[in-house]
Design a protein around this motif. Sequence first.
Motif, PDB file in Angstrom:
ATOM      1  N   PHE A 131       0.832  -1.185   0.000  1.00  0.00           N
ATOM      2  CA  PHE A 131       0.000   0.000   0.000  1.00  0.00           C
ATOM      3  C   PHE A 131       0.878   1.250   0.000  1.00  0.00           C
ATOM      4  O   PHE A 131       1.796   1.361   0.811  1.00  0.00           O
ATOM      5  N   SER A 132       0.582   2.196  -0.878  1.00  0.00           N
ATOM      6  CA  SER A 132       1.295   3.463  -0.887  1.00  0.00           C
ATOM      7  C   SER A 132       0.386   4.558  -0.333  1.00  0.00           C
ATOM      8  O   SER A 132      -0.649   4.273   0.261  1.00  0.00           O
ATOM      9  N   ASN A 133       0.764   5.815  -0.550  1.00  0.00           N
ATOM     10  CA  ASN A 133       0.114   6.951   0.095  1.00  0.00           C
ATOM     11  C   ASN A 133      -0.785   7.695  -0.890  1.00  0.00           C
ATOM     12  O   ASN A 133      -0.284   8.412  -1.759  1.00  0.00           O
ATOM     13  N   PRO A 134      -2.116   7.577  -0.766  1.00  0.00           N
ATOM     14  CA  PRO A 134      -2.999   8.276  -1.707  1.00  0.00           C
ATOM     15  C   PRO A 134      -2.969   9.790  -1.549  1.00  0.00           C
ATOM     16  O   PRO A 134      -3.442  10.507  -2.422  1.00  0.00           O
ATOM     17  N   GLY A 135      -2.378  10.287  -0.458  1.00  0.00           N
ATOM     18  CA  GLY A 135      -2.268  11.725  -0.256  1.00  0.00           C
ATOM     19  C   GLY A 135      -1.045  12.340  -0.894  1.00  0.00           C
ATOM     20  O   GLY A 135      -0.829  13.549  -0.761  1.00  0.00           O
ATOM     21  N   ALA A 136      -0.252  11.540  -1.597  1.00  0.00           N
ATOM     22  CA  ALA A 136       1.001  12.043  -2.172  1.00  0.00           C
ATOM     23  C   ALA A 136       1.011  11.998  -3.696  1.00  0.00           C
ATOM     24  O   ALA A 136       2.073  12.056  -4.304  1.00  0.00           O
ATOM     25  N   PHE A 137      -0.176  11.911  -4.313  1.00  0.00           N
ATOM     26  CA  PHE A 137      -0.245  11.905  -5.777  1.00  0.00           C
ATOM     27  C   PHE A 137       0.036  13.291  -6.355  1.00  0.00           C
ATOM     28  O   PHE A 137      -0.418  14.301  -5.807  1.00  0.00           O
ATOM     29  N   VAL A 138       0.775  13.328  -7.459  1.00  0.00           N
ATOM     30  CA  VAL A 138       0.941  14.552  -8.242  1.00  0.00           C
ATOM     31  C   VAL A 138       0.664  14.218  -9.699  1.00  0.00           C
ATOM     32  O   VAL A 138       0.731  13.062 -10.107  1.00  0.00           O
TER      33      VAL A 138
ATOM     34  N   VAL B  29      -6.382   3.210  -7.121  1.00  0.00           N
ATOM     35  CA  VAL B  29      -5.402   2.996  -8.200  1.00  0.00           C
ATOM     36  C   VAL B  29      -4.682   1.676  -7.969  1.00  0.00           C
ATOM     37  O   VAL B  29      -4.189   1.415  -6.862  1.00  0.00           O
ATOM     38  N   ILE B  30      -4.627   0.867  -9.007  1.00  0.00           N
ATOM     39  CA  ILE B  30      -3.921  -0.422  -8.962  1.00  0.00           C
ATOM     40  C   ILE B  30      -2.722  -0.318  -9.897  1.00  0.00           C
ATOM     41  O   ILE B  30      -2.877  -0.249 -11.118  1.00  0.00           O
ATOM     42  N   GLY B  31      -1.515  -0.295  -9.335  1.00  0.00           N
ATOM     43  CA  GLY B  31      -0.296  -0.208 -10.136  1.00  0.00           C
ATOM     44  C   GLY B  31       0.233  -1.580 -10.495  1.00  0.00           C
ATOM     45  O   GLY B  31       0.100  -2.538  -9.723  1.00  0.00           O
ATOM     46  N   SER B  32       0.870  -1.666 -11.652  1.00  0.00           N
ATOM     47  CA  SER B  32       1.383  -2.944 -12.160  1.00  0.00           C
ATOM     48  C   SER B  32       2.670  -3.375 -11.501  1.00  0.00           C
ATOM     49  O   SER B  32       3.026  -4.557 -11.505  1.00  0.00           O
ATOM     50  N   GLY B  33       3.419  -2.423 -10.947  1.00  0.00           N
ATOM     51  CA  GLY B  33       4.816  -2.667 -10.624  1.00  0.00           C
ATOM     52  C   GLY B  33       5.676  -2.263 -11.814  1.00  0.00           C
ATOM     53  O   GLY B  33       5.186  -2.023 -12.925  1.00  0.00           O
ATOM     54  N   THR B  34       6.967  -2.187 -11.572  1.00  0.00           N
ATOM     55  CA  THR B  34       7.903  -1.659 -12.559  1.00  0.00           C
ATOM     56  C   THR B  34       8.176  -2.668 -13.669  1.00  0.00           C
ATOM     57  O   THR B  34       8.406  -3.854 -13.403  1.00  0.00           O
ATOM     58  N   VAL B  35       8.173  -2.192 -14.906  1.00  0.00           N
ATOM     59  CA  VAL B  35       8.549  -3.034 -16.033  1.00  0.00           C
ATOM     60  C   VAL B  35      10.039  -3.344 -15.946  1.00  0.00           C
ATOM     61  O   VAL B  35      10.813  -2.604 -15.338  1.00  0.00           O
TER      62      VAL B  35
END
Length: 220
Positions: free
Chosen positions: A32-39, A177-183
Amino acid sequence: DFYGFEAHVKNARARRGLPVPPEWYEFPAFYFSNPGAFVGHGATVRKPAWTEALDYELEIACVIGVGARDVAPERWRSVVAGFTILNDWSARDVQRREMAIGLGPAKGKDFATSLGPALVTLDELEPARRGDHWDLAMEARVNGDTLSRGNVKDLHYTFGQMIARASQDVYLFPGDVIGSGTVGTGCLLELGSEVHPWLKPGDEVSLEIERLGTLTNTVV
């Protein structure tokens, strides 16, 4: 944010002299990351004073459009509003120390996440779909120089599998938001200092995914 590209897992762990754990092949893992830190696109990203190893991560992400729980892998399209580009900014030195304890990543990741520049609906991406994967070229540039190349089709786990895992016994909500992870090769950690040093103030990072546009941010 998931850990869905096998090449990234292999490359990043090899840098630390570690094999891929067998559990990675048993289920899609995430943190889980921080939804308050999106830019957004064009925003500046402040380099934390406590890191000397600032990195980018080239990822694709989907945005949940409908609240749902226990989503079956084959039903995932019914809960997704669209795809976009995600940059999971990382403080590698802090991340390494956190994960040595057996928890994390936390502060090594939660200070900034870029998203954008647009939300592209699934029907617009249909020409690039290959079963449960998408043939979409991915590229990362720092100060105009191409450092990373990959393709969304190389995901080991499908978004159906990832959403099923994320929604197991809990609700996903519109806007999640569901991220894939890094390619694979999609970060400086994998590439090594011989390719490019860690990011510093003034560096411009552009992530491009075919049909999704280009997400650009400048480090300050």
